[in-house]
Design a protein around this motif. Structure first.
Motif, short mmCIF file in Angstrom:
data_model
loop_
_atom_site.label_atom_id
_atom_site.label_comp_id
_atom_site.label_asym_id
_atom_site.label_seq_id
_atom_site.Cartn_x
_atom_site.Cartn_y
_atom_site.Cartn_z
N GLY A 14 0.82 -1.22 0.00
CA GLY A 14 0.00 0.00 0.00
C GLY A 14 0.85 1.26 0.00
O GLY A 14 0.56 2.23 -0.71
N THR A 15 1.90 1.25 0.78
CA THR A 15 2.79 2.41 0.85
C THR A 15 3.49 2.63 -0.49
O THR A 15 3.55 3.76 -0.99
CB THR A 15 3.84 2.21 1.96
N ILE A 16 4.01 1.57 -1.07
CA ILE A 16 4.71 1.67 -2.35
C ILE A 16 3.74 2.08 -3.46
O ILE A 16 4.06 2.92 -4.31
CB ILE A 16 5.40 0.35 -2.71
N GLY A 17 2.54 1.54 -3.44
CA GLY A 17 1.54 1.92 -4.43
C GLY A 17 1.16 3.38 -4.32
O GLY A 17 1.03 4.09 -5.33
N GLY A 18 0.99 3.87 -3.10
CA GLY A 18 0.67 5.28 -2.89
C GLY A 18 1.80 6.20 -3.32
O GLY A 18 1.58 7.26 -3.92
N LEU A 19 3.03 5.78 -3.05
CA LEU A 19 4.19 6.56 -3.47
C LEU A 19 4.29 6.62 -4.99
O LEU A 19 4.57 7.68 -5.56
CB LEU A 19 5.46 5.94 -2.87
N ALA A 20 4.04 5.50 -5.65
CA ALA A 20 4.08 5.48 -7.11
C ALA A 20 2.98 6.36 -7.70
O ALA A 20 3.20 7.08 -8.69
CB ALA A 20 3.94 4.05 -7.61
N GLN A 21 1.80 6.32 -7.11
CA GLN A 21 0.69 7.16 -7.59
C GLN A 21 1.01 8.64 -7.41
O GLN A 21 0.77 9.45 -8.30
CB GLN A 21 -0.59 6.79 -6.83
N THR A 22 1.56 8.99 -6.27
CA THR A 22 1.93 10.38 -6.00
C THR A 22 3.02 10.85 -6.96
O THR A 22 2.96 11.97 -7.49
CB THR A 22 2.41 10.54 -4.55
N ALA A 23 4.01 10.01 -7.20
CA ALA A 23 5.09 10.37 -8.14
C ALA A 23 4.53 10.57 -9.54
O ALA A 23 4.94 11.50 -10.26
CB ALA A 23 6.16 9.30 -8.14
N GLY A 24 3.59 9.75 -9.94
CA GLY A 24 2.98 9.91 -11.27
C GLY A 24 2.19 11.20 -11.39
O GLY A 24 2.26 11.90 -12.41
N GLY A 27 4.73 14.14 -11.32
CA GLY A 27 5.46 14.16 -12.58
C GLY A 27 4.62 14.68 -13.72
O GLY A 27 5.10 15.46 -14.57
N GLY A 28 3.36 14.28 -13.77
CA GLY A 28 2.47 14.79 -14.81
C GLY A 28 2.23 16.27 -14.69
O GLY A 28 2.22 17.01 -15.68
N SER A 29 2.07 16.75 -13.47
CA SER A 29 1.86 18.19 -13.25
C SER A 29 3.10 18.99 -13.63
O SER A 29 2.99 20.03 -14.28
CB SER A 29 1.52 18.45 -11.78
N ALA A 30 4.26 18.51 -13.23
CA ALA A 30 5.50 19.21 -13.58
C ALA A 30 5.74 19.19 -15.08
O ALA A 30 6.16 20.20 -15.67
CB ALA A 30 6.68 18.59 -12.84
N GLY A 31 5.48 18.06 -15.71
CA GLY A 31 5.64 17.96 -17.16
C GLY A 31 4.72 18.90 -17.91
O GLY A 31 5.12 19.56 -18.88
N LEU A 32 3.47 18.98 -17.48
CA LEU A 32 2.52 19.90 -18.10
C LEU A 32 2.96 21.34 -17.92
O LEU A 32 2.86 22.15 -18.85
CB LEU A 32 1.12 19.69 -17.53
N ALA A 33 3.48 21.68 -16.75
CA ALA A 33 3.96 23.04 -16.50
C ALA A 33 5.13 23.39 -17.43
O ALA A 33 5.19 24.49 -17.98
CB ALA A 33 4.37 23.20 -15.04
N VAL A 34 6.04 22.44 -17.62
CA VAL A 34 7.18 22.69 -18.51
C VAL A 34 6.71 22.87 -19.95
O VAL A 34 7.14 23.79 -20.65
CB VAL A 34 8.21 21.54 -18.39
N LEU A 35 5.81 22.01 -20.41
CA LEU A 35 5.32 22.12 -21.78
C LEU A 35 4.52 23.40 -22.00
O LEU A 35 4.63 24.03 -23.06
CB LEU A 35 4.49 20.89 -22.15
N ALA A 36 3.75 23.81 -21.01
CA ALA A 36 3.01 25.07 -21.14
C ALA A 36 3.96 26.26 -21.19
O ALA A 36 3.72 27.23 -21.93
CB ALA A 36 2.03 25.22 -19.97
#
Length: 87
Positions: A14-24, A27-36
């Motif tokens: 559960g901890t690892i799954g939550g960490l992976a979800q948070t990282a995703g 990462g998506g938010s940061a990537g969108l900010a860079v592309l914008a």
């Protein structure tokens, strides 16, 4: 998510799954900010006498090319990851 928690002890899944979800999500938010940022920086460069719509399209064109390149790079790197065969 199954690949993320494949070899993790059940008590930590559960901890690892939550960490992976948070990282995703982060990462998506940061990537969108860079592309914008790239799109908004490209658009003023293209306004020299042209229409604003053409300048905006040029900014989006550059962003889509960068995103496609990143996708290809991720696909190429994923081929280098170790593979575990189930017996």
């Amino acid at each position: 998510m199954a690949a993320t928690t494949a070899d993790v002890p059940e008590s930590d899944a559960g901890t690892i799954g939550g960490l992976a979800q948070t990282a995703g999500q982060a990462g998506g938010s940061a990537g969108l900010a860079v592309l914008a940022t790239v799109a908004s920086a490209t658009t003023p460069e293209q306004t020299g006498g042209g229409s604003p719509a053409a300048a905006l399209a040029a900014g989006y064109d550059r962003v889509f090319l960068i995103a496609a390149g990143l996708g290809l790079a991720i696909a190429a790197v994923s081929l280098l990851l170790p593979r575990h065969r189930r017996r």
